[in-house]
Structures are given as C-alpha cells and as structure tokens.
Design an enzyme around this catalytic site. Structure first.
Site, PDB file in Angstrom:
ATOM      1  CE1 TYR B 281      -4.269   1.526   0.381  1.00  0.00           C
ATOM      2  CE2 TYR B 281      -3.011   3.122   1.648  1.00  0.00           C
ATOM      3  CZ  TYR B 281      -4.159   2.772   0.978  1.00  0.00           C
ATOM      4  OH  TYR B 281      -5.208   3.661   0.903  1.00  0.00           O
ATOM      5  CE1 TYR B 331      -5.141   6.515  -1.741  1.00  0.00           C
ATOM      6  CE2 TYR B 331      -7.205   7.608  -2.243  1.00  0.00           C
ATOM      7  CZ  TYR B 331      -6.340   7.051  -1.327  1.00  0.00           C
ATOM      8  OH  TYR B 331      -6.682   7.035  -0.006  1.00  0.00           O
TER       9      TYR B 331
END
Ligand code: ZN
Lengths: 148, 381
Positions: B281, B331
């Site tokens: 992440y 994103y």
C-alpha cells in the site's frame, strides 16, 4: 463556478461534551487538558473517564513547554483558510508533563529551515480567524530555557 | 485460520481517469459487471456485496440494484479508507466459508466527489481532528509527512530513499497501459518535483483518480468450474493501535505493520522471503518504506539501498508493485493492488508478468491502522 477558498476562514473546531472545557479554558487564556485525579494520567484528546483506571477526569492546567517530536513544512495550499500562510510549519509537540502527551500546532517566530526534531518550544494562545475560538501555537524557547 | 475455502474468481475495473465525468454508481456498476463477466458469472449469481468507503453514495444496496438485482442478501458497507481493504476481503471470504453467501462482490469506487489530498470547503471539524484542523493540518499527506520526517531523524533515511521507491513504481507503470502516470522518472526528476509538504515532494503522493475496481469471490469448490485459475486468500491479519489516531502512534518510524506482520506470518507459516510479488500500500512513498521494513523484507533504514540495488523489481528479490501502485497506476484506495495480485498469480499480467509468481503479499493501510492478505495459487495443505 469555483469558490475562492483562499478567502474562506480556517476550519473551526466543533466542541463536544468531552472537549468543551478545553475550548472554554483556552478561550480564557489557559491551556488545560483532562487528567485523572486518581492515577494522574493526562488525556489528550479528552476522555470523560480515565482510560487506565476509569476514574472521571478533570481539566487541569498543563505546562506550556515541550519538545518537537516531528514536524512538516506545508508548501502548497491544502487546507481552507491557510493558503495565504504557505509555507507554514506544523509540529507534533510532546509536552513536558507526560511522555507521549502530544499537542499539534503551528511553529511560529522561526524560519522553517531552522526547525528541528528535539527543539524546545513554548506555547502561546492566539485567536483563530473566522470565529471566537483560540488555539495554541508554538515558538522556540529562549536559549536560557534550553534543556540539555 | 484458513480463508482458502474461498477464492477470487473474477476481477474487473474501469479506466482510471483524472476526471471521468461519471458518478460513483456508474463506475462501480461497470467494474462489477466486468468482474462478473471475467468470472463467467452473471449478476443473478450474486448474493453478497461489500465495499469500503468514507460515506460515498455508491453503497452495496445501490450498486446491486444498478446491475439488475431486485434483492441482495449479504451486504456490508465498511466505513474505512485503505486501511481496511484486507479486512473487507477477508470478511467476504468468511461469509462464503460460513455459508452466508455463495458469490460475493467486493468493490471500491472513487469519483470526482472523493478527493483526500485537499479540504477546500469552509468546515467545522469535530472528533479528534477538532484539535488539529484549526492549525491547517487536516489531510493525510500532512499526517504521513510527519512520520517520514521522524524516520529520517531516527534512521537517517533520506529524500533520495523515498525517491528510490517512487522511481521503482513509475518504472513499473511505464509498462502498464492502465496506469495514469507512465512517464519514467529518475532521481533528478524526483528531486526537481515540487514540494507539497516537506519532506514529501509531488512524486511521494498517490495519484488520485476516478475509477472503480471489483473482485468476485466464491467457494473454492465452485471456483474449480469457472473461467480462470482460482486465486486463494491463504491468510489475513489486521491491526489498529493508538485508537487509529496518527499523531498519537508512539513510534512513527514503524506502522501498523509492526503489529500485523508477525500476526500474518504466524498465521500463514510464511515470511517475507517466500513472497514473489509484494503489492505494498503506497498512499505515500513513506508508507512503503515503513511497512516494507516491518514485514521483514529488510532492516530498518535499508529500504533506499534495497530499491536502488534493483532488489524490488524484476530479477531482484521481490517485485514491489508491478502495476505502479497508488503512486503511478492510480489511487483506487488499494483495491487495485488486489486486482494486480490476482492477475499476477493467474499468470495473466502480460509484459509485466512476474516469473513463477506463486505467492503475493498485499498490504492495506498506513500509520496506526491496516492489514494484509497473502494470496496463493494453491490451497495450503
Ligand atoms: Zn486513572
């Protein structure tokens, strides 16, 4: 249509039942945080009851001094009401009253390039534009107050 | 703990755009339909749906209706950012394993109404942020720039080290037609990037886009009869500390991963050395730095050297974010990492296929909260 958000005021706090005393006391010129009268643990953000021993907490004055744990320099507008202040410095400050007792606030009266982790700071209280709230800001302590 | 009684059998996504001109419902419905089609299933086969969001209108109820369902059984709408992606998928697997649903769709959608990097409205802020927002301190890049600074202070990591992570991601995105940012960058480009919030430059921040991603899960048993090779969640772990308040986490040189990594490796019997693909992440470069160390790929403070030596790319120790991650692909709040992991483990990643990819780690979250899943091509014995 785009709003000119540079002209809007900064975010205003929305006090709650646990935090009202913080905003009331800082509005009267005193920094007070919740503390447990039984085990002496400070709590910030505020809690009605001590997280360690569940005793009801009370607002007490804290020392205004602390140490910069870490900091940022905001170089681009990101938060409404603050675009005119760019670049500005925000730090997480560990207060002297208790390890891990942290307050976040802007560092003022010093060039951003001179701010460093471990720097000793003192807080003062300023009016937050756009309303009646007051907030703490931090400035470097005078050399004579520097800790080893 | 064995989640591999469930499997991921379908993946879908929309295009990722800076501005799609479309609503979240429209984007989510498209990604879900593509994922079902990929699995060889129809909307009528779906009896469970879940997502995570911070209050978006594209709820599982609305999205299931939008793909043609008149009713839906199991739905969970988790209020969370990228920190709970792994949890949402693990819950979907658990719902299947415990018989609460047969086919569950997991999705995440971001449209132009959802941007986290700036707050431009006049606002009143309550909760814990009532103490930080009035200082012009309210958005995630600010929180995690604080953490990166602390790491630099304690371990001597540098902006060049953060740059090595950004450069690696971008190099991978060059080969990914789906990525939003595909121009390669070198260290000069990185250092010439404008400051956003020191110590973060523009290349340290995720690239916010409009788009949607969906995964389809069903039982391992049913997965055998479907279109693609099944990908199994072998294990998952979650952890939250400091009440989820970034400024209160005691040691900002480590993240939630300090809690989650030992939990995950203990549950799976695996370690970093076993992993072929690591979808870390990467809301910010520093998130990769701290979590990569915590999951045990290298020692504290060594991430920059590790990436510069080519150990985080093809031909190295582990391929980190072969799709370009949130930094360069876009994103999608981390669900695109799971899409990529499934694609890699199926052997379907084309020019960016990682050789012999059998195990993938996918992490989710940053700071005080997060989780992770390990996926495999085989069920554990
Ligand atoms: Zn107490």
């Amino acid at each position: 249509m785009s709003i000119d958000w540079a002209k809007l005021p900064p975010p205003q706090p929305a006090p709650d039942l646990d935090s009202q005393g913080f905003w009331d006391s800082i509005g009267h010129g005193e920094l007070r945080l919740r503390r447990c009268p039984s085990c002496a643990l400070w709590h910030h953000p505020p809690l009605e009851h001590c997280r360690r021993c569940a005793t009801p907490t009370e607002f007490e004055p804290v020392t205004s001094t602390g140490t910069v744990y870490t900091f940022i320099v905001q170089r681009q507008p990101a938060v409404v009401g603050y675009s005119a202040l760019v670049p500005y410095t925000v730090a997480i400050v560990e207060l002297d009253d208790q390890p891990g007792l942290r307050l976040t606030g802007r560092i003022v009266d010093i060039d951003a390039d001179e701010v460093h982790i471990g720097m000793r700071v003192d807080s003062r209280i300023e009016l937050l534009p756009g309303g009646d709230f007051h907030i703490p800001v931090f400035s470097p302590t005078l050399p004579r107050e520097a800790t080893p | 703990m064995d989640l591999s009684g469930a499997a991921i059998v379908g993946i879908g996504r929309t295009a990722y755009r800076r501005q799609s001109g479309r609503t979240g419902i429209s984007l989510a419905a498209e990604a879900v339909r593509v994922a079902l089609d990929d699995a060889g299933l129809a909307p009528a086969d779906v009896d469970g749906m879940t997502c995570f969001s911070t209050g978006d209108p594209a709820t599982p109820h609305r999205v299931s209706h939008a793909i043609g369902l008149d009713e839906i059984g199991w739905t969970v709408n988790t209020y969370a950012g990228g920190n709970q992606v792994a949890l949402v998928i693990a819950n979907a697997a658990a719902a299947i394993i415990t018989g609460q649903a047969d086919v569950v769709v997991v999705y995440r959608v971001l449209d132009a109404g959802v941007r986290y990097g700036k707050v431009t409205d006049a606002v009143e802020v309550g909760g814990v942020e009532q103490f930080s927002a009035p200082h012009g301190y309210l958005v995630p890049p600010q929180w995690f720039a604080m953490w990166a600074r602390r790491h630099q202070h304690v371990y001597g990591s540098t902006c060049e080290d953060l740059g090595a992570i950004a450069i690696n991601s971008r190099a991978h995105a060059v080969a990914n037609e789906h990525a939003i940012a595909r121009d390669p960058i070198d260290l000069d480009d990185y250092l010439a990037g404008r400051w956003i919030v020191e110590p973060f430059r523009v290349y340290d921040l995720a690239y916010e886009v409009d788009g949607a991603v969906a995964l389809v899960l069903t039982s391992a048993e049913q997965a055998k009869d479907l279109a693609h090779r099944a990908v199994y969640p072998i294990g998952a772990a979650e952890g939250t500390g400091a009440g989820g308040m970034p400024d209160l986490w005691p040691d900002q040189t480590s993240m939630y991963s300090r809690i989650v990594a030992p939990r995950l490796w203990e549950r799976t019997g695996l370690s970093a050395a076993d992993i072929d693909v690591a979808c870390m992440y990467d809301c910010f470069t520093y998130t990769v730095m701290a979590t990569f160390e915590d999951f045990g790929f290298c020692e504290k403070g060594e991430v920059g050297d590790y990436f510069r030596a080519g150990r985080a790319t093809y031909g190295g120790d582990v391929v980190v974010n072969p799709h370009g991650g949130l930094l360069s692909e876009g994103y999608l709040h981390g669900l695109n990492h799971h899409y990529e992991a499934v694609l890699q483990l199926r052997g379907g990643a084309g020019v960016r296929q990682v050789d012999d990819a059998e195990l993938a780690l996918v992490t989710a979250g940053a700071g005080p909260y997060g989780g992770a899943i390990v996926y495999g091509t085989e069920r554990p014995c």
